[in-house]
Design a protein around this motif. Structure first.
Motif, short mmCIF file in Angstrom:
data_model
loop_
_atom_site.label_atom_id
_atom_site.label_comp_id
_atom_site.label_asym_id
_atom_site.label_seq_id
_atom_site.Cartn_x
_atom_site.Cartn_y
_atom_site.Cartn_z
N ILE A 259 0.84 -1.20 0.00
CA ILE A 259 0.00 0.00 0.00
C ILE A 259 0.87 1.26 0.00
N GLN A 260 1.98 1.22 0.74
CA GLN A 260 2.90 2.36 0.74
C GLN A 260 3.48 2.59 -0.66
N VAL A 261 3.84 1.50 -1.33
CA VAL A 261 4.42 1.62 -2.68
C VAL A 261 3.39 2.15 -3.66
N ILE A 262 2.16 1.63 -3.59
CA ILE A 262 1.09 2.10 -4.48
C ILE A 262 0.80 3.58 -4.22
N SER A 263 0.79 3.96 -2.95
CA SER A 263 0.54 5.36 -2.60
C SER A 263 1.63 6.26 -3.14
N ALA A 264 2.90 5.82 -3.01
CA ALA A 264 4.02 6.61 -3.53
C ALA A 264 3.92 6.74 -5.04
N ALA A 265 3.52 5.65 -5.71
CA ALA A 265 3.38 5.69 -7.17
C ALA A 265 2.30 6.67 -7.60
N LEU A 266 1.13 6.58 -6.97
CA LEU A 266 0.04 7.49 -7.33
C LEU A 266 0.39 8.94 -6.99
N ALA A 267 1.06 9.14 -5.86
CA ALA A 267 1.47 10.50 -5.49
C ALA A 267 2.43 11.07 -6.53
N SER A 268 3.34 10.25 -7.02
CA SER A 268 4.29 10.72 -8.04
C SER A 268 3.56 11.13 -9.30
N ILE B 82 11.43 15.01 -11.19
CA ILE B 82 11.02 15.85 -10.06
C ILE B 82 9.81 15.26 -9.34
N SER B 83 8.83 14.81 -10.11
CA SER B 83 7.62 14.26 -9.47
C SER B 83 7.90 12.92 -8.80
N SER B 84 8.81 12.12 -9.35
CA SER B 84 9.07 10.79 -8.81
C SER B 84 9.90 10.80 -7.54
N VAL B 85 10.72 11.83 -7.34
CA VAL B 85 11.53 11.89 -6.11
C VAL B 85 10.77 12.56 -4.97
N MET B 86 9.60 13.10 -5.25
CA MET B 86 8.86 13.78 -4.19
C MET B 86 8.55 12.89 -2.99
N PRO B 87 8.21 11.59 -3.17
CA PRO B 87 8.00 10.74 -1.98
C PRO B 87 9.26 10.54 -1.14
N LEU B 88 10.42 10.85 -1.70
CA LEU B 88 11.68 10.69 -0.96
C LEU B 88 12.10 11.97 -0.24
#
Length: 250
Positions: free
Chosen positions: A120-129, A199-205
């Protein structure tokens, strides 16, 4: 006299446990000190003194008891635990629960894992990106690649951090994965804007809460803790930037 000292020891154990949970969960330093002192005052420890840093807690009752020190080695962001400890503190200071009940609740909070399952964390990070991509005015053609890069990058972060326990290395490796996915998606004609994808993909980090807590500690006058958290946030940002720079250079 001996019974009084035993009671004090138990009270201090309870206070240190509350402070430890809060620091390990990413709470601000001034919040930790305020919570511990309020709990101490509710137990008639009016001369209690507390000094907290991101790596340890020093607590003293003055001349009546030896100073106690608790070392903190691991820190994550878990706002649920912070809220639960605050709830225990409020009920204790309002005399709605006893110290023994508070200690039992704190032990339960410490042992419980409130994080969502990894998938769920990974899916959330993906959707957030993907959502960040659209917010940064990227094209819908890059949406799936941003989701893929953000999700895989966050998964690598969790796996490497679990294996090595070295935050800098896990963030660097995760950013490498994000960078290479973005580069290859554009290189082979599937993606359009490599900068928006990265830029969008590193935002969860990005350590947003850590930066916020550093500023709040500095504003509250806790300069050592604020600087320490600021340096930690800077190292995270440096790891992300260095990994992306390495990716683009090759």
């Amino acid at each position: 006299m001996v019974l009084h000292e035993v009671d004090n020891e138990f009270t201090i154990d309870c206070l240190l446990l509350a402070g430890r949970i809060m620091i390990e969960s990413g709470a601000e330093t001034y919040r930790v000190e305020d919570t511990m002192l309020r709990m101490a005052h509710s137990q008639n420890m009016l001369d209690a003194q507390c000094y907290a840093t991101p790596t340890g807690i020093i607590f003293s009752l003055g001349k009546t008891q030896p100073t106690r020190i608790k070392s903190i080695s691991n820190r994550v962001t878990d706002l649920q635990k912070i809220a639960l400890v605050n709830s225990v503190s409020r009920r204790l200071t309002s005399h709605m629960i006893t110290l023994e009940e508070a200690y039992d609740e704190l032990k339960s909070i410490q042992k419980t894992n409130y994080f969502l399952p990894i998938y769920i964390q990974v899916i959330s990070a993906a959707l957030a990106s993907g959502c960040f991509l659209i917010m940064f005015k990227g094209g819908w053609s890059d949406f799936l690649f941003a989701c893929l890069a953000g999700g895989l990058g966050f998964l690598v972060l969790l796996l490497i951090n679990d294996l090595t326990k070295v935050k800098f290395f896990s963030e660097f490796t995760a950013s490498l994965v994000v960078g290479y996915i973005a580069v290859f998606s554009v290189k082979y004609g599937h993606g359009a804007e490599i900068d928006k994808i990265i830029i969008s993909s590193v935002m969860p980090l990005v350590p947003g809460i850590l930066i916020t807590n550093a500023v709040r500690d500095l504003m509250a006058g806790h300069f050592i803790s604020g600087m320490a958290k600021g340096v930690e946030a800077f190292l995270t940002a440096f790891a992300i930037g260095a990994a992306i720079a390495v990716t683009l250079s090759f």
